[in-house]
Design a protein around this motif. Sequence first.
Motif, PDB file in Angstrom:
ATOM      1  N   GLU A  93      58.105  47.109  24.732  1.00 46.26           N
ATOM      2  CA  GLU A  93      58.708  45.593  24.406  1.00 46.26           C
ATOM      3  C   GLU A  93      57.447  44.080  23.711  1.00 46.26           C
ATOM      4  O   GLU A  93      56.422  44.346  24.314  1.00 46.26           O
ATOM      5  CB  GLU A  93      59.101  44.503  25.670  1.00 46.26           C
ATOM      6  N   MET A  94      57.764  44.173  22.050  1.00 46.34           N
ATOM      7  CA  MET A  94      56.860  43.289  21.426  1.00 46.34           C
ATOM      8  C   MET A  94      56.615  41.917  22.223  1.00 46.34           C
ATOM      9  O   MET A  94      55.425  41.518  21.234  1.00 46.34           O
ATOM     10  CB  MET A  94      57.028  43.457  20.247  1.00 46.34           C
ATOM     11  N   ASN A  95      57.315  41.530  23.199  1.00 48.66           N
ATOM     12  CA  ASN A  95      57.174  39.816  23.311  1.00 48.66           C
ATOM     13  C   ASN A  95      56.557  40.363  24.712  1.00 48.66           C
ATOM     14  O   ASN A  95      56.017  39.262  25.479  1.00 48.66           O
ATOM     15  CB  ASN A  95      58.455  39.413  23.305  1.00 48.66           C
ATOM     16  N   SER A  96      55.667  41.397  24.759  1.00 49.53           N
ATOM     17  CA  SER A  96      55.025  41.448  25.815  1.00 49.53           C
ATOM     18  C   SER A  96      53.331  41.995  25.537  1.00 49.53           C
ATOM     19  O   SER A  96      53.236  43.711  24.806  1.00 49.53           O
ATOM     20  CB  SER A  96      55.735  41.916  27.353  1.00 49.53           C
ATOM     21  N   PHE A  97      52.006  40.902  26.147  1.00 52.13           N
ATOM     22  CA  PHE A  97      50.904  42.041  25.856  1.00 52.13           C
ATOM     23  C   PHE A  97      50.820  43.553  26.233  1.00 52.13           C
ATOM     24  O   PHE A  97      50.076  44.154  26.506  1.00 52.13           O
ATOM     25  CB  PHE A  97      49.887  41.439  26.303  1.00 52.13           C
ATOM     26  N   ASP A  98      50.714  43.902  27.583  1.00 48.60           N
ATOM     27  CA  ASP A  98      51.572  44.121  28.112  1.00 48.60           C
ATOM     28  C   ASP A  98      52.393  45.612  28.070  1.00 48.60           C
ATOM     29  O   ASP A  98      51.377  46.699  28.305  1.00 48.60           O
ATOM     30  CB  ASP A  98      51.576  43.541  30.196  1.00 48.60           C
ATOM     31  N   SER A  99      52.911  45.169  26.954  1.00 47.66           N
ATOM     32  CA  SER A  99      53.543  46.409  27.552  1.00 47.66           C
ATOM     33  C   SER A  99      52.945  47.520  25.671  1.00 47.66           C
ATOM     34  O   SER A  99      53.309  48.540  25.669  1.00 47.66           O
ATOM     35  CB  SER A  99      55.694  46.306  26.458  1.00 47.66           C
ATOM     36  N   SER A 131      62.114  29.452  21.497  1.00 46.12           N
ATOM     37  CA  SER A 131      61.455  30.269  22.702  1.00 46.12           C
ATOM     38  C   SER A 131      60.004  31.020  22.972  1.00 46.12           C
ATOM     39  O   SER A 131      59.565  31.146  21.851  1.00 46.12           O
ATOM     40  CB  SER A 131      62.637  31.486  22.612  1.00 46.12           C
ATOM     41  N   SER A 132      60.007  30.372  23.942  1.00 42.74           N
ATOM     42  CA  SER A 132      58.256  30.802  24.148  1.00 42.74           C
ATOM     43  C   SER A 132      58.580  32.154  25.113  1.00 42.74           C
ATOM     44  O   SER A 132      59.181  32.628  26.035  1.00 42.74           O
ATOM     45  CB  SER A 132      57.619  30.249  25.040  1.00 42.74           C
ATOM     46  N   THR A 133      57.695  32.878  24.860  1.00 33.62           N
ATOM     47  CA  THR A 133      57.198  34.632  25.504  1.00 33.62           C
ATOM     48  C   THR A 133      56.989  34.602  26.661  1.00 33.62           C
ATOM     49  O   THR A 133      56.110  33.426  27.074  1.00 33.62           O
ATOM     50  CB  THR A 133      56.398  35.764  25.054  1.00 33.62           C
ATOM     51  N   GLU A 138      54.804  31.404  20.889  1.00 34.32           N
ATOM     52  CA  GLU A 138      56.534  30.958  20.402  1.00 34.32           C
ATOM     53  C   GLU A 138      56.855  32.623  20.123  1.00 34.32           C
ATOM     54  O   GLU A 138      56.367  33.238  19.735  1.00 34.32           O
ATOM     55  CB  GLU A 138      56.829  30.497  19.638  1.00 34.32           C
ATOM     56  N   LEU A 139      58.251  33.169  20.811  1.00 37.28           N
ATOM     57  CA  LEU A 139      57.951  35.233  19.559  1.00 37.28           C
ATOM     58  C   LEU A 139      58.282  35.409  19.163  1.00 37.28           C
ATOM     59  O   LEU A 139      57.706  35.982  18.841  1.00 37.28           O
ATOM     60  CB  LEU A 139      60.123  34.641  21.143  1.00 37.28           C
ATOM     61  N   THR A 140      58.695  34.530  17.592  1.00 36.92           N
ATOM     62  CA  THR A 140      58.866  34.985  16.827  1.00 36.92           C
ATOM     63  C   THR A 140      56.863  35.532  16.117  1.00 36.92           C
ATOM     64  O   THR A 140      57.059  36.314  15.603  1.00 36.92           O
ATOM     65  CB  THR A 140      58.972  34.020  15.470  1.00 36.92           C
ATOM     66  N   LEU A 141      56.456  34.334  16.357  1.00 37.53           N
ATOM     67  CA  LEU A 141      54.471  34.480  15.964  1.00 37.53           C
ATOM     68  C   LEU A 141      54.274  35.360  17.074  1.00 37.53           C
ATOM     69  O   LEU A 141      53.450  36.712  16.455  1.00 37.53           O
ATOM     70  CB  LEU A 141      54.016  32.583  16.952  1.00 37.53           C
ATOM     71  N   GLN A 142      54.772  35.649  18.520  1.00 37.90           N
ATOM     72  CA  GLN A 142      53.746  36.454  19.277  1.00 37.90           C
ATOM     73  C   GLN A 142      54.491  37.858  18.504  1.00 37.90           C
ATOM     74  O   GLN A 142      54.052  39.290  18.717  1.00 37.90           O
ATOM     75  CB  GLN A 142      54.459  37.378  21.223  1.00 37.90           C
ATOM     76  N   VAL A 143      56.223  38.704  18.272  1.00 36.76           N
ATOM     77  CA  VAL A 143      56.290  39.844  18.009  1.00 36.76           C
ATOM     78  C   VAL A 143      56.034  39.647  16.528  1.00 36.76           C
ATOM     79  O   VAL A 143      55.737  41.046  16.089  1.00 36.76           O
ATOM     80  CB  VAL A 143      57.918  39.702  18.193  1.00 36.76           C
TER      81      VAL A 143
END
Length: 339
Positions: A93-99, A131-133, A138-143
């Motif tokens: 899951e790319m919206n999670s650094f832990d993943s 939307s924030s993760t 922000e979701l786009t920035l993180q993914v």
Amino acid sequence: MEVLRFLRFLCEQRRPLPIPTTSDDVSSKVFMVVGSNSGLGLDASVFLARQKLKLLIVTSRDSTKCKQTREAILERTDSGNNEGTAVEAWPLEMNSFDSVRAIVDRLAAREDSQLNVLVANAGVLLDDNFSSTPDGWELTLQVNYLSTALLSLLLLPYLIKSSTADSPSRLAIVSSVAHYSGPKYLKGARTWDRILETVNSKRFAKGAERYCVSKLMSMMFVRELEARLPNPTPVVVCAIDPGMCQTKMLAKSPARSLTFFSRTAEVGSRTLVHAAIGDEARTMHGRYLSSCKVGEESTYIASPEGKEFSRRLWDETIQLLSQIDSRIPEVVEKYLRSV
């Protein structure tokens, strides 16, 4: 210039693309394709599975999608028999650094931890809702940027270890023609205290703006990483533009009215595959690939303003990712050069 580039892009969209081939022996190699459950990632994975690799690792967001993805690939190839490619599907899951960290740990735990090719395909294009993760970005920035950079850097040691002088490993990051539009949203960027915090703010209100900027940042990441890898490089890193394709993302895009010019996902995926297995890999290093050939990225990237923005972005990215995972400073120190 931008109008002419756009017209050339539309003309190129209608041209047939070659089916990728390779003279390299890939039977002993391990490939990973991120975001493989549909669209470009699935079609690229199917093509690669037909090459009879040692192992193809595909990722999807959860275990259910992983099972479905693996079954779809096996159904469309001969990989289910003993002579075909071994296919494993891992959740990511790319919206999670832990993943992201967990999938790197999973590769590290394998007996040989081999990885020859990483195709970082995951990406999102959202509407104008902000939307924030769970990680607070922000979701786009993180993914599209932060998690892709984290994954790329954490897997760099395994790519380097698996490389040979005759056959360097490859890191292909999916970009977009949209990166050309990114610079127009960076007006006044020299005055920003922190680039990542500014891009993470509601200053970038529209989903299309965030998408274009994230793809420009990915292009800059490729160029900065290329500049810091040894010469000759053990890992060929490049950015890929699959073009405008008939995928779920196009349905959300401001360009959806141009569907007539769009490619099928299978045709678009050919540039991903070309980056993964195409001959003359070193000619792709640090470059922008479009329509299965080296193209020209935004001129902003090579401008004095663009270079300064890119340098600041790299420094901020490494600083942030070092806080997220303690392995990042070691990767930078051990495997990359100072510039």
